[in-house]
Design a protein around this motif. Sequence first.
Motif, PDB file in Angstrom:
ATOM      1  N   CYS A 196      54.529  29.201  33.527  1.00  0.00           N
ATOM      2  CA  CYS A 196      53.112  28.854  33.577  1.00  0.00           C
ATOM      3  C   CYS A 196      52.423  29.766  34.596  1.00  0.00           C
ATOM      4  O   CYS A 196      52.979  30.019  35.663  1.00  0.00           O
ATOM      5  CB  CYS A 196      52.967  27.390  34.011  1.00  0.00           C
ATOM      6  SG  CYS A 196      51.250  26.861  34.102  1.00  0.00           S
ATOM      7  N   PHE A 198      49.820  29.020  36.326  1.00  0.00           N
ATOM      8  CA  PHE A 198      49.187  28.244  37.408  1.00  0.00           C
ATOM      9  C   PHE A 198      50.230  27.800  38.436  1.00  0.00           C
ATOM     10  O   PHE A 198      51.432  27.911  38.213  1.00  0.00           O
ATOM     11  CB  PHE A 198      48.476  27.012  36.828  1.00  0.00           C
ATOM     12  CG  PHE A 198      47.323  27.364  35.949  1.00  0.00           C
ATOM     13  CD1 PHE A 198      46.095  27.684  36.496  1.00  0.00           C
ATOM     14  CD2 PHE A 198      47.468  27.398  34.566  1.00  0.00           C
ATOM     15  CE1 PHE A 198      45.022  28.025  35.682  1.00  0.00           C
ATOM     16  CE2 PHE A 198      46.401  27.738  33.743  1.00  0.00           C
ATOM     17  CZ  PHE A 198      45.177  28.059  34.305  1.00  0.00           C
ATOM     18  N   ARG A 199      49.733  27.250  39.542  1.00  0.00           N
ATOM     19  CA  ARG A 199      50.605  26.732  40.597  1.00  0.00           C
ATOM     20  C   ARG A 199      50.062  25.410  41.101  1.00  0.00           C
ATOM     21  O   ARG A 199      49.508  25.346  42.195  1.00  0.00           O
ATOM     22  CB  ARG A 199      50.610  27.698  41.795  1.00  0.00           C
ATOM     23  CG  ARG A 199      51.507  28.891  41.683  1.00  0.00           C
ATOM     24  CD  ARG A 199      51.285  29.752  42.920  1.00  0.00           C
ATOM     25  NE  ARG A 199      51.926  31.049  42.759  1.00  0.00           N
ATOM     26  CZ  ARG A 199      53.081  31.373  43.292  1.00  0.00           C
ATOM     27  NH1 ARG A 199      53.716  30.487  44.013  1.00  0.00           N
ATOM     28  NH2 ARG A 199      53.602  32.559  43.108  1.00  0.00           N
ATOM     29  N   CYS A 200      50.237  24.380  40.329  1.00  0.00           N
ATOM     30  CA  CYS A 200      49.759  23.064  40.786  1.00  0.00           C
ATOM     31  C   CYS A 200      50.725  22.538  41.844  1.00  0.00           C
ATOM     32  O   CYS A 200      51.930  22.769  41.751  1.00  0.00           O
ATOM     33  CB  CYS A 200      49.664  22.108  39.601  1.00  0.00           C
ATOM     34  SG  CYS A 200      48.565  22.743  38.305  1.00  0.00           S
ATOM     35  N   TYR A 202      51.960  19.778  42.523  1.00  0.00           N
ATOM     36  CA  TYR A 202      52.927  18.717  42.211  1.00  0.00           C
ATOM     37  C   TYR A 202      53.910  19.130  41.123  1.00  0.00           C
ATOM     38  O   TYR A 202      54.685  18.306  40.644  1.00  0.00           O
ATOM     39  CB  TYR A 202      52.168  17.450  41.751  1.00  0.00           C
ATOM     40  CG  TYR A 202      50.912  17.761  40.978  1.00  0.00           C
ATOM     41  CD1 TYR A 202      50.961  18.127  39.643  1.00  0.00           C
ATOM     42  CD2 TYR A 202      49.670  17.729  41.613  1.00  0.00           C
ATOM     43  CE1 TYR A 202      49.802  18.439  38.954  1.00  0.00           C
ATOM     44  CE2 TYR A 202      48.504  18.042  40.935  1.00  0.00           C
ATOM     45  CZ  TYR A 202      48.584  18.387  39.600  1.00  0.00           C
ATOM     46  OH  TYR A 202      47.442  18.715  38.929  1.00  0.00           O
ATOM     47  N   CYS A 203      53.906  20.384  40.704  1.00  0.00           N
ATOM     48  CA  CYS A 203      54.663  20.779  39.516  1.00  0.00           C
ATOM     49  C   CYS A 203      55.748  21.798  39.866  1.00  0.00           C
ATOM     50  O   CYS A 203      55.562  22.666  40.716  1.00  0.00           O
ATOM     51  CB  CYS A 203      53.697  21.387  38.506  1.00  0.00           C
ATOM     52  SG  CYS A 203      54.515  21.958  37.015  1.00  0.00           S
ATOM     53  N   SER A 205      57.110  23.920  37.616  1.00  0.00           N
ATOM     54  CA  SER A 205      57.219  24.948  36.582  1.00  0.00           C
ATOM     55  C   SER A 205      57.603  26.308  37.184  1.00  0.00           C
ATOM     56  O   SER A 205      58.493  27.000  36.699  1.00  0.00           O
ATOM     57  CB  SER A 205      55.895  25.062  35.825  1.00  0.00           C
ATOM     58  OG  SER A 205      55.997  26.051  34.841  1.00  0.00           O
ATOM     59  N   HIS A 274      45.280  23.217  28.278  1.00  0.00           N
ATOM     60  CA  HIS A 274      44.322  23.560  29.330  1.00  0.00           C
ATOM     61  C   HIS A 274      42.899  23.474  28.801  1.00  0.00           C
ATOM     62  O   HIS A 274      42.503  24.232  27.916  1.00  0.00           O
ATOM     63  CB  HIS A 274      44.639  24.955  29.885  1.00  0.00           C
ATOM     64  CG  HIS A 274      45.905  24.941  30.687  1.00  0.00           C
ATOM     65  ND1 HIS A 274      46.820  25.939  30.673  1.00  0.00           N
ATOM     66  CD2 HIS A 274      46.409  23.994  31.499  1.00  0.00           C
ATOM     67  CE1 HIS A 274      47.836  25.614  31.454  1.00  0.00           C
ATOM     68  NE2 HIS A 274      47.611  24.442  31.958  1.00  0.00           N
ATOM     69  N   LYS A 312      42.223  24.190  37.605  1.00  0.00           N
ATOM     70  CA  LYS A 312      42.311  24.722  36.231  1.00  0.00           C
ATOM     71  C   LYS A 312      41.267  24.116  35.301  1.00  0.00           C
ATOM     72  O   LYS A 312      41.122  24.568  34.172  1.00  0.00           O
ATOM     73  CB  LYS A 312      43.728  24.545  35.660  1.00  0.00           C
ATOM     74  CG  LYS A 312      44.229  23.129  35.587  1.00  0.00           C
ATOM     75  CD  LYS A 312      45.684  23.130  35.093  1.00  0.00           C
ATOM     76  CE  LYS A 312      46.267  21.736  35.096  1.00  0.00           C
ATOM     77  NZ  LYS A 312      46.444  21.199  36.456  1.00  0.00           N
TER      78      LYS A 312
HETATM   79  S1  SF4 Z   1      51.029  21.131  36.045  1.00  0.00           S
HETATM   80 FE1  SF4 Z   1      50.780  22.300  34.150  1.00  0.00          FE
HETATM   81  S2  SF4 Z   1      49.236  23.855  34.664  1.00  0.00           S
HETATM   82 FE2  SF4 Z   1      50.032  23.090  36.603  1.00  0.00          FE
HETATM   83  S3  SF4 Z   1      51.691  24.500  37.146  1.00  0.00           S
HETATM   84 FE3  SF4 Z   1      52.596  22.767  36.029  1.00  0.00          FE
HETATM   85  S4  SF4 Z   1      52.694  23.398  33.911  1.00  0.00           S
HETATM   86 FE4  SF4 Z   1      51.276  24.776  34.956  1.00  0.00          FE
END
Ligand code: SF4
Length: 442
Positions: A196, A198-200, A202-203, A205, A274, A312
């Motif tokens: 992904c 993005f860099r949320c 809490y995630c 990925s 998104h 996002k």
């Molecule tokens: S929450 Fe979704 S948009 Fe944000 S980093 Fe994780 S996969 Fe990517």
Amino acid sequence: MSELSSFFREMTGAVVLGVNPPVHDFTFFDLWAKPLGLLFLLDYLRKRGNRVFLADCIFEGRTGDLSFGRNTVRKTEIPKPAWLAAIPRRYHRFGLGEEDFRRLLESCPVPDYILVTSMMTYWYGGVFSCIDTLRQVFPGVPVILGGVYARLCPDHAKRSGADMIQTEPLDLEFSLPATDLYRGLRYGVLATTFGCPFRCEYCASRLLEPSYRRRNPGLVLEDAARQLSGGEVRDLAFYDDALLAGKERHFYPLLEALNERHPGTRFHSPNGLHVREIDDECAEMLKKRGFETLRLSFESSDPEMQRRGSDKTSDEEYVAALASLRKAGFSGGQLETYILAGVPGQSVESVERSIRFVLEHGGNPKIAEFSPVPGTPSFRRAAELLPGLTDEPLLSNKTVYSSYLAGNMSPPELQALKDLAKGQREGRSKKPKFAKRTAYYP
Ligand code: SF4
């Protein structure tokens, strides 16, 4: 051992058994979940002259049919782990029971290697139980543990009894997942990208897939054809974290080709789409080309929460996306919108405002309960509230973390939020009563 790429590269002439363990949890629902990483690896190994087999405890434990090809899964009540003993909810093993799992294994050839995958960190109880059974049925056969739990909790995973643990991304040339190892699967699964952009906060990925990569379009179409050409499968779920990123060059041409080659296929996006990417053209493309269920990644109308979610999307973009989707012909019920609840520092009122915002604009809010994921900034904040988290993955269970364990919100408050969201889904409009907060600790 952690970097296993060379080990797999050199493996040939072996019998390899891949195993997807049962799930130990309070709840479980089939959201088109299949162990894609394990399936890619099994396909890679068979192309190098190994014989591969699959024992998927969730799939083999199916009990009935649900909509869009999904299944209900057998559940057996089991004792709660000591850490969760005080939670007033029932705990289950989902998937094959131990005796049926043992019988399934006995019907497989004796393997030279066993690959066990893992998903949620707090599902490790099912992984440990699975490895225990494998040891009894196939004594002396090396067990290699991989997957999300092994990657995110490598020290804890050493307690699993596995001989090797894969803690780094595999540097192998994967092409197609071995979905053909399933007999009777009623839906397909497809990834057009990995990772992904993005860099949320809490995630995980970025931790699991450090780079964002587009998959070769030819392979994507071949993968889909392999799963859809038999004619029995009508539903296909996309696994991408960012399906619509760069959509004009990658996703649109793929979706058009999929729709033309496999007319009538219903597409699903269990991972959120998104919102910023959805304009009139995109909404029309999704509708015209067969999307049946959508999940929108809105998460919150609170500016601070939006910042923690990589900024996002904005309120205005969400409202515009809903309008485009409605115009294209999607009903309100189809516009499921993820709202995060229970993130450290997020107030109950902030979640309530987000739900009301979605309802006011005709969306269909769906609460996603926060689970702290090791290695993320949100995990560090969560561990300040509940220090035991750093050693015990069970405490990050999404069903109980924020409501029972961390005290971010009380169980009645969480229920009231769910009722608020659900009331609209059922066409009712009721004002929820937010009970006085009473912190609950086991
Ligand atoms: S929450 Fe979704 S948009 Fe944000 S980093 Fe994780 S996969 Fe990517």
